[in-house]
Scaffold this motif. Structure first.
Motif, PDB file in Angstrom:
ATOM      1  N   SER A 105       0.787   8.350 -10.947  1.00 38.37           N
ATOM      2  CA  SER A 105      -0.121   8.357 -12.288  1.00 38.37           C
ATOM      3  C   SER A 105      -1.530   9.400 -11.781  1.00 38.37           C
ATOM      4  CB  SER A 105      -1.033   7.167 -11.689  1.00 38.37           C
ATOM      5  OG  SER A 105      -1.779   7.015 -10.338  1.00 38.37           O
ATOM      6  N   ILE A 106      -1.423  10.148 -10.779  1.00 40.44           N
ATOM      7  CA  ILE A 106      -2.394  11.143 -10.414  1.00 40.44           C
ATOM      8  C   ILE A 106      -2.344  12.603 -10.742  1.00 40.44           C
ATOM      9  CG2 ILE A 106      -4.010  13.089  -8.494  1.00 40.44           C
ATOM     10  CD1 ILE A 106      -4.071  10.307  -6.658  1.00 40.44           C
ATOM     11  N   ILE A 149      -4.283   5.573 -12.104  1.00 41.17           N
ATOM     12  CA  ILE A 149      -4.699   5.452 -11.044  1.00 41.17           C
ATOM     13  C   ILE A 149      -5.327   4.502 -10.921  1.00 41.17           C
ATOM     14  CG2 ILE A 149      -6.044   6.466  -9.375  1.00 41.17           C
ATOM     15  CD1 ILE A 149      -6.100   9.831 -10.861  1.00 41.17           C
ATOM     16  N   ALA A 151       2.704   1.803  -3.841  1.00 38.84           N
ATOM     17  CA  ALA A 151       1.185   1.916  -4.380  1.00 38.84           C
ATOM     18  C   ALA A 151       0.447   3.503  -4.102  1.00 38.84           C
ATOM     19  CB  ALA A 151       0.088   1.554  -4.163  1.00 38.84           C
ATOM     20  N   THR A 152       0.650   3.250  -3.111  1.00 38.11           N
ATOM     21  CA  THR A 152       0.607   5.391  -2.660  1.00 38.11           C
ATOM     22  C   THR A 152       1.461   6.275  -3.359  1.00 38.11           C
ATOM     23  OG1 THR A 152      -0.096   4.934  -0.512  1.00 38.11           O
ATOM     24  CG2 THR A 152       0.185   7.382  -1.196  1.00 38.11           C
ATOM     25  N   ARG A 183       1.179  -1.266   0.251  1.00 34.26           N
ATOM     26  CA  ARG A 183       0.365   0.091  -0.215  1.00 34.26           C
ATOM     27  C   ARG A 183       0.479   1.624   0.396  1.00 34.26           C
ATOM     28  NH1 ARG A 183      -2.814  -3.857   3.000  1.00 34.26           N
ATOM     29  NH2 ARG A 183      -5.046  -4.419   2.762  1.00 34.26           N
ATOM     30  N   GLY A 240       1.127   5.588  -6.957  1.00 35.27           N
ATOM     31  CA  GLY A 240      -0.305   6.647  -7.323  1.00 35.27           C
ATOM     32  C   GLY A 240      -0.914   8.347  -7.455  1.00 35.27           C
ATOM     33  N   SER A 263      -2.642   1.959 -10.256  1.00 35.05           N
ATOM     34  CA  SER A 263      -1.570   2.155  -8.969  1.00 35.05           C
ATOM     35  C   SER A 263      -2.240   2.077  -8.156  1.00 35.05           C
ATOM     36  CB  SER A 263      -0.945   3.286  -9.252  1.00 35.05           C
ATOM     37  OG  SER A 263      -0.517   3.482 -10.701  1.00 35.05           O
ATOM     38  N   LEU A 264      -3.495   2.463  -7.089  1.00 35.43           N
ATOM     39  CA  LEU A 264      -3.910   2.366  -5.870  1.00 35.43           C
ATOM     40  C   LEU A 264      -4.776   1.032  -5.597  1.00 35.43           C
ATOM     41  CD1 LEU A 264      -6.233   6.175  -5.915  1.00 35.43           C
ATOM     42  CD2 LEU A 264      -3.611   4.987  -4.818  1.00 35.43           C
TER      43      LEU A 264
END
Length: 411
Positions: free
Chosen positions: A161-162, A270, A154-155, A151, A158, A273-274
């Motif tokens: 990607s965001i 997004i 991934a953050t 996690r 993320g 990735s999340l």
């Protein structure tokens, strides 16, 4: 852009005390993601600004496209060299210096009067990004417990990607009103905000940036070399094609309206990735995750030309799948690399990050070369799909063999 089995301890080179549940340090992970958000905007918005830059500087689109190549190559190659020079500095200091260099590079890009200054400024920004990204990922992994490391990674991913899904379309729309230079000034301001936010990060006892020699020696491990090669090919195929997405849509879908395609690809990023972090943490099968993800990329890229030829809206689904899978693959790749190098997690993460962005730079250059030789832009996904298929075959043969023969990691 873009990467640790959940039970493997990400021990630092200084053997820091492992974070315990409830120690509160995980709350600083979003601060690291803020920096990767700025990187995501900068790394990918330039692909959408190519027409504006080429018109303003009176250069060809292929020449303007080399600013993407320079950024990604310096990210992959220059970042590790400069990180070596900062190897004895605290992680917080390295992250702050990297963001400062990144911000200065963007300011120089906004002021660039010629192609050569533009390329130099993109090189500076790429070096800053190359130093920041892997250290941010390794720091995030050290801020949480092993069962939640997916996690955390991934953050951070993320954030990239965001930054892509929000920054790229927004930057393209803003460029129509304030020019591409105005968009770069906004990105410069975003980097400053991330730098200010980083001051809240405490001084942490995490692994320093690994010296370049250690990164090179790590490739002697056959399993590491195989995983890194897969990431390299994935970067060439997935991220390299993105640079010429606008040209592809003009040729295949007969439309010069490309913002919706950037939204679709970024939205997929997004989602991927999340979702991938919890999936890998729950299944604890990063090898199987990479297999499925690479297969999805192959299918998406091979079906993209036919979908775009049929109707522009039909390209949305393969674009979303491609974006989701392309971003998701880095988290299980990081899991596998840290499993292969459990005593040097920062080296593992740095190798993967460099491989992805080196692949992106090579992909941008090769895409320009293929188009320059007369290939149709609508045929580009077939070339990149073939490279992704090669990456999948290497993953199923070389990496699988090394994974099977490797000793089980110590929980």
């Amino acid at each position: 852009m873009t990467t640790t089995p959940p039970t493997t301890a990400a021990a630092s080179q200084k053997s820091p005390q492992k974070p315990q549940k409830g120690d509160g340090r995980a709350k600083f992970i979003p601060l690291l993601a803020l920096g990767t958000f700025a990187l995501g905007v900068d790394a990918y918005v330039m692909a959408g600004l190519l027409p504006h830059v080429s018109a303003d500087l009176n250069i060809s689109a292929s020449s303007a496209g080399q600013m993407v190549t320079v950024f990604t190559l310096c990210y992959a190659l220059g970042g590790p060299v400069f990180a070596t020079l900062l190897a004895k500095r605290p992680a917080k200091t390295v992250l702050a210096v990297a963001l400062l260099v990144f911000t200065i590079g963007n300011a120089l890009t906004a002021l660039a009067p010629s192609l050569w200054v533009l390329l130099l400024s993109r090189a500076v920004a790429g070096i800053g990004a190359g130093v920041y990204s892997p250290i941010a990922a390794a720091t995030a992994a050290g801020l949480t417990t092993p069962e939640r490391r997916g996690r955390a990674l991934a953050t951070v991913m993320g954030g990239l990607s965001i930054g892509t899904v929000i920054g790229v379309p927004a930057g393209m729309l803003l460029a129509d009103h304030i020019g591409w230079r105005g968009t770069l000034w906004l990105i410069t301001g975003l980097g400053l905000i991330a730098l200010i936010g980083l001051t809240r990060l405490p001084h942490l006892d995490v692994s320093p940036p690994p010296p370049l020699a250690k990164r090179v020696r790590a490739l002697a491990n056959g399993r590491v070399a195989g995983i890194v090669t897969v990431s390299l090919l994935g970067g060439i195929a997935s991220l390299g094609l993105y640079t010429y997405l606008a040209e592809f849509l003009v040729d295949a879908a007969h439309t010069d309206q490309t913002v919706w395609a950037m939204w679709a690809w970024g939205a997929g990023g997004i989602i991927g990735s999340l979702l991938i972090g919890p999936i890998v943490d729950r299944t604890r099968r990063p090898f199987a995750a990479v297999t499925c993800i690479l297969a999805l990329i192959v299918v998406a890229q091979f079906t993209l030309p036919a979908a775009a030829h049929a109707a522009a809206w039909a390209a949305i689904l393969p674009l979303v799948v491609w974006g989701a899978a392309g971003w998701a693959v880095q988290v299980p790749q990081q899991h596998q690399l840290i499993a292969a190098q459990p005593d040097q997690p920062t080296v593992a993460v740095s190798l993967n990050s460099s491989a992805v962005y080196l692949g992106s730079g090579i992909g941008s250059a090769l895409g320009g070369l293929v188009l320059g030789l007369g290939a149709s832009p609508s045929s580009l996904p077939y070339f990149t799909g073939a490279l992704t298929l090669l990456a999948l075959l290497l993953h199923l043969t070389l990496v699988r063999a090394k994974t099977t023969s490797a000793p089980a990691p110590t929980p």
